[in-house]
Design a protein around this motif. Structure first.
Motif, PDB file in Angstrom:
ATOM      1  N   MET A 235      32.284   1.582 -33.526  1.00  0.00           N
ATOM      2  CA  MET A 235      30.976   1.044 -33.221  1.00  0.00           C
ATOM      3  C   MET A 235      30.423   0.387 -34.479  1.00  0.00           C
ATOM      4  SD  MET A 235      27.586   3.281 -32.446  1.00  0.00           S
ATOM      5  CE  MET A 235      28.300   4.621 -33.323  1.00  0.00           C
ATOM      6  N   THR A 236      29.958  -0.833 -34.304  1.00  0.00           N
ATOM      7  CA  THR A 236      29.410  -1.560 -35.440  1.00  0.00           C
ATOM      8  C   THR A 236      28.203  -2.390 -35.013  1.00  0.00           C
ATOM      9  OG1 THR A 236      30.899  -3.422 -35.049  1.00  0.00           O
ATOM     10  CG2 THR A 236      31.639  -1.769 -36.632  1.00  0.00           C
ATOM     11  N   ALA A 237      27.499  -2.857 -36.012  1.00  0.00           N
ATOM     12  CA  ALA A 237      26.385  -3.772 -35.791  1.00  0.00           C
ATOM     13  C   ALA A 237      26.629  -4.977 -36.687  1.00  0.00           C
ATOM     14  CB  ALA A 237      25.064  -3.096 -36.154  1.00  0.00           C
ATOM     15  N   THR A 238      26.714  -6.144 -36.097  1.00  0.00           N
ATOM     16  CA  THR A 238      26.944  -7.348 -36.892  1.00  0.00           C
ATOM     17  C   THR A 238      25.730  -7.633 -37.777  1.00  0.00           C
ATOM     18  OG1 THR A 238      26.004  -8.826 -35.230  1.00  0.00           O
ATOM     19  CG2 THR A 238      28.401  -8.366 -35.079  1.00  0.00           C
TER      20      THR A 238
ATOM     21  N   GLN B  42      21.651  -7.031 -37.071  1.00  0.00           N
ATOM     22  CA  GLN B  42      20.730  -6.432 -38.035  1.00  0.00           C
ATOM     23  C   GLN B  42      19.535  -7.354 -38.301  1.00  0.00           C
ATOM     24  OE1 GLN B  42      22.927  -5.032 -41.555  1.00  0.00           O
ATOM     25  NE2 GLN B  42      24.735  -5.088 -40.252  1.00  0.00           N
TER      26      GLN B  42
ATOM     27  N   TYR C  61      21.203   0.049 -37.693  1.00  0.00           N
ATOM     28  CA  TYR C  61      22.405   0.871 -37.503  1.00  0.00           C
ATOM     29  C   TYR C  61      22.128   2.022 -36.542  1.00  0.00           C
ATOM     30  CZ  TYR C  61      24.284  -1.651 -41.472  1.00  0.00           C
ATOM     31  OH  TYR C  61      24.717  -2.650 -42.316  1.00  0.00           O
TER      32      TYR C  61
ATOM     33  N   ALA D 221      21.863   0.543 -33.046  1.00  0.00           N
ATOM     34  CA  ALA D 221      23.204   0.225 -32.528  1.00  0.00           C
ATOM     35  C   ALA D 221      23.906   1.496 -32.059  1.00  0.00           C
ATOM     36  CB  ALA D 221      24.026  -0.492 -33.595  1.00  0.00           C
ATOM     37  N   ARG D 222      23.825   2.543 -32.862  1.00  0.00           N
ATOM     38  CA  ARG D 222      24.463   3.820 -32.503  1.00  0.00           C
ATOM     39  C   ARG D 222      23.855   4.378 -31.218  1.00  0.00           C
ATOM     40  NH1 ARG D 222      24.386   5.664 -37.183  1.00  0.00           N
ATOM     41  NH2 ARG D 222      22.276   6.507 -37.180  1.00  0.00           N
TER      42      ARG D 222
ATOM     43  N   SER E 229      34.897  -3.714 -28.162  1.00  0.00           N
ATOM     44  CA  SER E 229      34.912  -3.081 -29.490  1.00  0.00           C
ATOM     45  C   SER E 229      33.651  -2.264 -29.745  1.00  0.00           C
ATOM     46  CB  SER E 229      35.029  -4.158 -30.568  1.00  0.00           C
ATOM     47  OG  SER E 229      33.890  -5.006 -30.549  1.00  0.00           O
TER      48      SER E 229
ATOM     49  N   THR F 266      30.650  -3.385 -30.291  1.00  0.00           N
ATOM     50  CA  THR F 266      29.951  -4.035 -31.393  1.00  0.00           C
ATOM     51  C   THR F 266      28.652  -4.639 -30.876  1.00  0.00           C
ATOM     52  OG1 THR F 266      32.035  -4.560 -32.477  1.00  0.00           O
ATOM     53  CG2 THR F 266      30.116  -5.821 -33.165  1.00  0.00           C
ATOM     54  N   CYS F 267      27.549  -4.286 -31.503  1.00  0.00           N
ATOM     55  CA  CYS F 267      26.252  -4.853 -31.139  1.00  0.00           C
ATOM     56  C   CYS F 267      26.129  -6.215 -31.801  1.00  0.00           C
ATOM     57  CB  CYS F 267      25.136  -3.918 -31.575  1.00  0.00           C
ATOM     58  SG  CYS F 267      25.170  -2.345 -30.692  1.00  0.00           S
TER      59      CYS F 267
END
Length: 100
Positions: free
Chosen positions: A1-4, A8, A22, A25-26, A72, A74-75
């Motif tokens: 899990m990620t945030a581009t 952000q 973050y 996103a989580r 993926s 991913t936010c």
């Protein structure tokens, strides 16, 4: 899990600097995985490659939308009501300021 980086930036710009991108996103990803429809709800498919639009509501801040790559987790970005989004194989939709 990620945030581009874009996610952000948009969280800070569209929601506020006191919201941790973050953490948001989580929470979005966990809400999707746990099917927590009180917090986050599926709106539609923005692309065939896994990009989906989700509605979410923050206390004392209102409703927003997130574009998330579900392949993926991913936010990608945050969208406020009033924006329009092209949906895969369908028409463009306008994001509303109401529960979906």
């Amino acid at each position: 899990m990620t945030a581009t980086v874009h996610f952000q930036q948009r969280v800070r710009e569209r929601i506020g600097y006191n919201v941790d991108p973050y953490k948001l996103a989580r929470e979005l990803v966990l809400g999707i995985e746990n099917r927590d429809t009180d917090f986050v709800r599926f709106v539609g498919r923005a692309s065939k490659c896994g990009r989906r639009v989700f509605w979410f509501k923050l206390p004392n801040r209102g409703a927003y939308y997130a574009l998330i790559d579900t392949s993926s987790m991913t936010c990608l970005t945050v969208l406020p009501p009033g924006f329009t989004v092209n949906m895969a194989g369908k028409r463009t939709i306008e994001l509303r300021d109401t529960d979906v």
